[in-house]
Structures are given as structure tokens and as C-alpha cells.
Motif scaffolding. Structure first.
Motif, short mmCIF file in Angstrom:
data_model
loop_
_atom_site.label_atom_id
_atom_site.label_comp_id
_atom_site.label_asym_id
_atom_site.label_seq_id
_atom_site.Cartn_x
_atom_site.Cartn_y
_atom_site.Cartn_z
N THR A 267 39.88 45.15 66.52
CA THR A 267 38.74 44.64 65.76
C THR A 267 38.79 45.24 64.36
N GLY A 268 38.24 44.51 63.43
CA GLY A 268 38.20 45.01 62.07
C GLY A 268 37.33 44.15 61.19
N THR B 51 44.73 35.33 70.65
CA THR B 51 43.43 34.72 70.38
C THR B 51 42.68 35.57 69.36
N THR B 52 42.14 34.92 68.35
CA THR B 52 41.37 35.64 67.33
C THR B 52 40.04 34.94 67.11
N PRO C 214 45.38 40.03 71.88
CA PRO C 214 46.74 39.63 72.21
C PRO C 214 46.90 39.38 73.71
N GLU C 215 47.83 38.50 74.05
CA GLU C 215 48.13 38.24 75.46
C GLU C 215 49.05 39.33 76.02
N ASP C 216 49.94 39.86 75.20
CA ASP C 216 50.85 40.91 75.63
C ASP C 216 50.53 42.19 74.89
N PRO C 217 50.87 43.32 75.40
CA PRO C 217 51.53 43.60 76.66
C PRO C 217 50.55 43.48 77.83
N PRO C 218 51.07 43.47 79.05
CA PRO C 218 50.16 43.43 80.19
C PRO C 218 49.37 44.74 80.25
N ALA C 219 48.12 44.64 79.92
CA ALA C 219 47.23 45.81 79.90
C ALA C 219 45.80 45.28 79.95
N ALA D 229 44.82 28.08 65.26
CA ALA D 229 45.91 27.75 66.19
C ALA D 229 47.19 28.50 65.81
N GLU D 230 47.46 28.60 64.53
CA GLU D 230 48.64 29.35 64.07
C GLU D 230 48.49 30.83 64.38
N ARG D 231 47.30 31.38 64.13
CA ARG D 231 47.05 32.81 64.41
C ARG D 231 47.26 33.11 65.89
#
Length: 88
Positions: free
Chosen positions: A70-71, A45-46, A57-62, A37-39
Motif C-alpha cells: 500500500t502507498g 490486482t491494484t 500480487p498473485e505471486d508468490p504463494p503467501a 488491466a495493464e497494471r
């Protein structure tokens, strides 16, 4: 290394290295990295499974595939003696 980090290149990979000293209690920083939740609040989202991390990530809009990271988790060293290491 600059404030932006270091890039090391090989024939097939690029390694980005960032070292940060944050003005927060180490337990809080470790929770921000390791608690789902912290991440999400910090990185997006991870998903972590079998040593692999996927960050969406939610941003940027893409398009999602353009911003997905990924890693492989290389080091997961919880706080000890005032230091923690999370390498991926």
C-alpha cells in the motif's frame, strides 16, 4: 543507488526509490502503469482511490496480507517531452 534501488530510512518509514529506463515506447510504459488491466498483468490486482494505491500480487504463494503493498501516490505526471513520473 544500485540496480536494485535505494532505501532511505526515517524513524517511522522506509522509502524505496527505483529509477528505470525501459526500452519501450513511453506511451506503452505509461499504459502499463496507469491502465488497470495493464497494471494487473504487470503488478497484480491494484486499486487506486483518493491518491492511495493498493497492490495485491498473485505471486508468490503467501497469505494476502504478507504480500499486499500500500502507498500514497505522490506524483502522477503523464508523458511529456519523453519523460513520465509515477511516484507512490
Amino acid at each position: 543507488m544500485t540496480d536494485l534501488g535505494t532505501v532511505t530510512r526515517t524513524d517511522t518509514h522506509a522509502i524505496l526509490t527505483f529509477e528505470r529506463r525501459l526500452p519501450f515506447p513511453i506511451a506503452d510504459v505509461w499504459a502499463a502503469i496507469t491502465d488497470p488491466a495493464e497494471r494487473k498483468a504487470w503488478l497484480g490486482t491494484t486499486h487506486i482511490e483518493d491518491g492511495t494505491i493498493v497492490i495485491e500480487p498473485e505471486d508468490p504463494p503467501a497469505p494476502p496480507e504478507a504480500k499486499r503493498v500500500t502507498g500514497r501516490i505522490l506524483t502522477w505526471q503523464p508523458p511529456q517531452d519523453g519523460r513520465a513520473v509515477f511516484e507512490h
